[in-house]
Design a protein around this motif. Structure first.
Motif, PDB file in Angstrom:
ATOM      1  N   ASP A  65       0.832  -1.208   0.000  1.00 12.07           N
ATOM      2  CA  ASP A  65       0.000   0.000   0.000  1.00 12.07           C
ATOM      3  C   ASP A  65       0.868   1.259   0.000  1.00 12.07           C
ATOM      4  N   LEU A  66       1.940   1.242   0.813  1.00 14.54           N
ATOM      5  CA  LEU A  66       2.852   2.389   0.860  1.00 14.54           C
ATOM      6  C   LEU A  66       3.571   2.595  -0.469  1.00 14.54           C
ATOM      7  N   VAL A  67       3.956   1.496  -1.113  1.00 17.14           N
ATOM      8  CA  VAL A  67       4.646   1.608  -2.403  1.00 17.14           C
ATOM      9  C   VAL A  67       3.732   2.240  -3.442  1.00 17.14           C
ATOM     10  N   ARG A  68       2.462   1.818  -3.467  1.00 16.07           N
ATOM     11  CA  ARG A  68       1.511   2.417  -4.419  1.00 16.07           C
ATOM     12  C   ARG A  68       1.304   3.902  -4.117  1.00 16.07           C
ATOM     13  N   GLU A  69       1.183   4.233  -2.822  1.00 15.31           N
ATOM     14  CA  GLU A  69       1.038   5.640  -2.445  1.00 15.31           C
ATOM     15  C   GLU A  69       2.284   6.431  -2.804  1.00 15.31           C
ATOM     16  N   ASN A  70       3.444   5.831  -2.615  1.00 15.91           N
ATOM     17  CA  ASN A  70       4.702   6.491  -2.928  1.00 15.91           C
ATOM     18  C   ASN A  70       4.815   6.786  -4.424  1.00 15.91           C
ATOM     19  N   MET A  71       4.408   5.842  -5.251  1.00  9.27           N
ATOM     20  CA  MET A  71       4.468   6.050  -6.706  1.00  9.27           C
ATOM     21  C   MET A  71       3.542   7.178  -7.133  1.00  9.27           C
ATOM     22  N   SER A  72       2.342   7.211  -6.545  1.00  4.41           N
ATOM     23  CA  SER A  72       1.392   8.273  -6.883  1.00  4.41           C
ATOM     24  C   SER A  72       1.923   9.637  -6.458  1.00  4.41           C
ATOM     25  N   LEU A  73       2.473   9.714  -5.242  1.00  9.06           N
ATOM     26  CA  LEU A  73       3.026  10.985  -4.754  1.00  9.06           C
ATOM     27  C   LEU A  73       4.215  11.437  -5.589  1.00  9.06           C
ATOM     28  N   ARG A  74       5.061  10.482  -5.970  1.00  8.96           N
ATOM     29  CA  ARG A  74       6.231  10.845  -6.770  1.00  8.96           C
ATOM     30  C   ARG A  74       5.810  11.450  -8.111  1.00  8.96           C
ATOM     31  N   GLN A  75       4.791  10.887  -8.712  1.00  3.80           N
ATOM     32  CA  GLN A  75       4.306  11.431  -9.980  1.00  3.80           C
ATOM     33  C   GLN A  75       3.784  12.856  -9.806  1.00  3.80           C
ATOM     34  N   LYS A  76       3.042  13.082  -8.709  1.00  8.50           N
ATOM     35  CA  LYS A  76       2.507  14.427  -8.456  1.00  8.50           C
ATOM     36  C   LYS A  76       3.633  15.424  -8.186  1.00  8.50           C
ATOM     37  N   VAL A  77       4.603  15.008  -7.368  1.00  9.99           N
ATOM     38  CA  VAL A  77       5.711  15.905  -7.028  1.00  9.99           C
ATOM     39  C   VAL A  77       6.538  16.226  -8.270  1.00  9.99           C
ATOM     40  N   GLU A  78       6.840  15.223  -9.052  1.00  8.61           N
ATOM     41  CA  GLU A  78       7.624  15.460 -10.267  1.00  8.61           C
ATOM     42  C   GLU A  78       6.879  16.375 -11.235  1.00  8.61           C
TER      43      GLU A  78
END
Length: 225
Positions: free
Chosen positions: A43-56
């Motif tokens: 769950d954290l990995v999926r959240e991390n990927m989503s956040l990384r896309q938004k931040v980038e």
């Protein structure tokens, strides 16, 4: 294979049986913990990927606006505008425990609550592109902190999963089989000792009966004389 250091006694047998029960319960608990850690880690990995896309995406948009702003303003004016920041950010760190893992929690506060304090310059000599760039960075800051939080949580979770996996494997492939082998070895030795004792008792009994029989024969012969 049973350890050569194990004493084949009933006390040791009881000890090994208790060890097996404890190891079996611990194995189940650790497996459940490992599975739950894996679920939360994914769950954290999926959240991390989503956040990384938004931040980038946010940083990319800010960079574009800075490039455009730099093209429409002199370098000296741009540096002067950004030289003295008006707003300040204070970062507070805390921890929360998830499955015995201390995960960091980041919170930030600004010196003032006024949203316009992110602009440290007047609007007369600057372009709107610079305003958009500063606003983009201000908007992406909470997600950047959340991204840092989730990435650190993923690292800590992965380390805990690996440690738990090693413990599960040690119990499953070393401790539990060894305890079972020790129990089997001690039980076999105790059975052998019991059979040997029974055989000795039977021999003693036979010898006593034989002696009694000879005694009776001698007694009868003596009386016949």
């Amino acid at each position: 294979m049973a350890s050569s250091q194990v004493n084949p006694t009933r006390m040791e047998l009881t000890k090994q049986k208790k060890k097996l029960v404890t190891a079996t319960k611990g194995h189940k608990l650790l497996k459940d913990k490992r599975d739950e850690l894996m679920r939360q880690f994914l769950d954290l990995v999926r959240e991390n990927m989503s956040l990384r896309q938004k931040v980038e995406a946010g940083i990319q948009a800010a960079n574009k606006n800075f490039v455009v702003a730099k093209a429409g303003m002199s370098e000296e004016t741009l540096h002067t505008a950004l030289m003295a920041p008006k707003q300040e950010v204070y970062l507070e760190t805390d921890k929360k425990n998830v499955m015995s893992v201390d995960i960091p929690v980041f919170e930030y506060k600004t010196r003032t609550a006024d949203e316009n304090d992110i602009y440290s310059y007047g609007f007369a000599f600057t372009s709107s592109d610079l305003d958009d760039a500063v606003k983009s960075l201000a908007d992406v800051l909470p997600e950047m902190l959340k991204l840092a939080e989730t990435e650190k949580a993923c690292q800590l979770m992965a380390a805990e999963i690996e440690k738990t996996r090693r413990r599960v494997n040690a119990l499953e492939h070393v401790i539990i089989p060894q305890a079972r082998a020790n129990i089997k070895y001690i039980t076999m030795k105790l059975d052998e000792n019991e059979r040997s004792t029974q055989i000795r008792l039977m021999k003693v009994k036979d010898m006593m009966l034989e002696e009694a029989h000879h005694y009776k024969e001698k007694q009868a012969a003596y009386e016949a004389e």
